[in-house]
Design a protein around this motif. Structure first.
Motif: not given
Length: 585
Positions: A482-490
């Motif tokens: 879910g976080l990966a939908r909004t937050v960039d990898g690093p």
């Protein structure tokens, strides 16, 4: 005033909701704490000046002399006054015997201790601005284990200068609260159970502790999970499985670990959970030692040893799902010999009313009567603007090049008609067929389109809300997805820990609040020189709640942070988040 009147009525009727109400006895002019222990009874008094007339026989010579003229005191013989106090004012007697004679260990001026009207906990030092009061400590030496204690407070004697004496009272037996704050004004009797002080009780049913249930069953129905929580004393479950508690008054940290390991495989065998007609195999998500207090619960695991009489365990069983069920039932089959029933509640968006489960009727049922209940979902983030481009007519350019070649050959060869016609044909076809095969490339001559503040605010608010919605799921992998939908990898790993900490109720065993509202208060937008990114100094507020062990805890936070948004793989992503302040509201 209305809240106090309602609370007083509830207390008078012996009715107390599971969540605490305002308790007016906490702020009575006189507050008395009584501790019944082995070999002694201790009494701690805090008496405001307006009530000192009723306690005049207890006062030291210095305080008595200071107030004698103001309050109309007459007798200055301290020994005679103290004798009258134990014989006529505050009278304690065991098993119907003669009044106990106590020892005064301290009488001095101080400030009245202020407590929260809901939780009754002592307020922080910076909020302690209570009125002047006399603090008195008394000790009554006792022998044996009396079966009954009689308590008669100082009579409500009035002088022309002293108002009616109101005494807020709380009693502990072997450190276990028998009655939480109540007004005491007449003789009260309390039966003392020395083997299990949890069962010590007053004859007057108005005098009871906040938490009276030894076995509690809670069924929480949510859109993304169904949760069953069982709260019980390990002491009572000693009769089902040997937990090593026989004859022990305290539970050490080491013994807590052994009890935990014995109950983890034992408990799931005694809970049957059915959802929409299908039997489930719920996961035992946690099993924690608890101390139940008014309005909250303290986690004891690995922190310190605890009293066997009022130490509880909270078991949490979870079934993850997607969407609201139509029907849920819970069947619980463990009822200790001294526990005839379990207080059970099924809780949804509209809460629920407790019922009693018994060995004859052990099933707690819930049917979905909610009208269009919400299902948590990620919000749509406005799509990034498409960059300005130029259309390159590949076929037209190729034909034009061929026409130029034909013109060059026309100048060098004799067959001018052939090459002239060819050049003309290529140029005509290049013009006519220019839309047929084109490619788009960024326009190097176009000015960058700065993103508008209103559009940026929509992007920010939806992105922030989606961060919190990622935690609607319990599974760590689903949270990361879910976080990966909004937050960039690093930034992902850092933000996972940071946001979890902000939502966590540490004193509730790490349970997380489910955020139901994210409001962007302000955002100062700063373009990054292109339509593919911007930075913002933002302030936003969240509100969330969690139902846990019979209480509803709410969390209100406000944040100020610097964010940077950038387009990654065709979507807006948060590439930088620097929280500058976090405030619990």
């Amino acid at each position: 005033m209305i809240r106090i009147l309602i609370a007083t009525l509830l207390l008078a009727l012996g009715v107390l909701a599971h969540d605490p109400v305002v308790n007016p006895a906490v702020e009575a002019p006189t507050v008395m704490h009584m501790f019944v222990e082995r070999g002694q009874i201790r009494v701690e008094l805090e008496i405001e000046e307006e009530s000192l007339f009723a306690f005049r026989n207890l006062l030291s010579n210095e305080i008595y002399a200071e107030l004698s003229e103001e309050l109309g005191f007459e007798d200055r013989d301290s020994e005679a006054r103290l004798e009258r106090f134990f014989d006529r004012d505050l009278i304690l007697a065991l098993d119907g015997g003669s009044p106990l004679v106590g020892e005064v260990t301290a009488v001095k001026w101080g400030k009245k201790t202020l407590r929260d009207l809901l939780s009754t906990e002592i307020l922080p030092a910076d909020k302690q601005k209570g009125p002047r009061a006399v603090h008195a400590s008394l000790v009554y030496r006792t022998r044996g284990e009396a079966a009954r204690l009689s308590i008669r407070p100082p009579s409500r004697v009035l002088s022309r200068r002293s108002p009616l004496t109101r005494i807020g009272f709380r009693l502990f037996h072997l450190a276990v609260p028998v009655a939480d704050y109540r007004f005491i004004g007449a003789t009260e009797l309390v039966d003392l159970d020395w083997k299990d002080p949890w069962f010590s009780k007053f004859h007057n049913k108005q005098f009871f502790r906040f938490n009276r249930e030894l076995l509690q069953v809670f069924l929480y129905i949510e859109a993304l999970e169904v949760r069953a929580e069982i709260v019980f004393r390990p002491r009572d479950f000693q009769e089902f499985v040997d937990l090593g508690l026989e004859g022990k008054e305290r539970i050490s940290v080491e013994l807590q670990k052994k009890i935990h390991d014995k109950l983890v495989p034992f408990l799931p065998k005694h809970l049957k959970l059915t959802i929409d007609g299908k039997t489930q195999n719920p996961t035992l998500a946690s099993l924690q030692f608890l101390q139940l207090r008014i309005g909250n619960t303290e986690i004891l695991d690995g922190v310190r040893e605890s009293r066997t009489a009022d130490t509880f365990l909270g078991a949490v069983f979870v079934v993850s799902r997607l969407g609201w069920p139509d029907k849920v039932s819970l069947d619980w089959d463990l009822y200790p010999s001294r526990v005839s029933a379990a207080s059970a509640t099924a809780v949804d968006l509209e809460n629920g009313l407790p019922i009693q489960l018994t060995p004859e009727y052990p099933i707690l049922s819930w049917n979905n009567h909610l009208e269009d209940p919400p299902v948590p979902a990620f919000l749509d983030v406005p799509a990034p603007r498409k960059p300005l481009t130029l259309g390159i007519p590949v076929l037209g350019i190729a034909l034009a090049v061929m026409g130029l070649v034909a013109l060059i050959l026309l100048l060098r060869r004799k067959s001018r008609a052939l090459w002239g016609g060819s050049a003309l044909a290529c140029f005509i076809l290049a013009f006519l067929l220019r839309p047929v095969w084109t490619i788009s490339v960024p326009d190097p001559f176009a000015d960058p389109a700065a993103i508008e503040d209103a559009e940026a605010s929509l992007i920010l608010e939806a992105s922030l809300a989606n961060i919190y919605h990622a935690y609607d799921r319990r599974d760590e992998n689903l949270v990361y997805d879910g976080l990966a939908r909004t937050v960039d990898g690093p930034l992902l790993a850092q933000l996972y820990v940071q946001m979890r900490k902000s939502l966590e109720f540490a004193n509730q065993g790490g349970v997380l609040a489910k955020v139901d509202s994210v409001v962007l208060d302000s955002a100062k937008i700063q373009p990054l020189g292109s339509a593919s990114g911007f930075s913002a100094l933002c302030r936003w507020q969240i509100s969330g709640s969690v139902g846990h062990w019979g209480h509803v805890h709410r969390r209100y936070n406000a944040y100020v942070a610097e964010l940077r948004m950038a387009v990654r793989d065709g979507s807006w992503k948060i590439t930088h988040l620097d929280v500058q302040s976090e405030e619990r509201l």
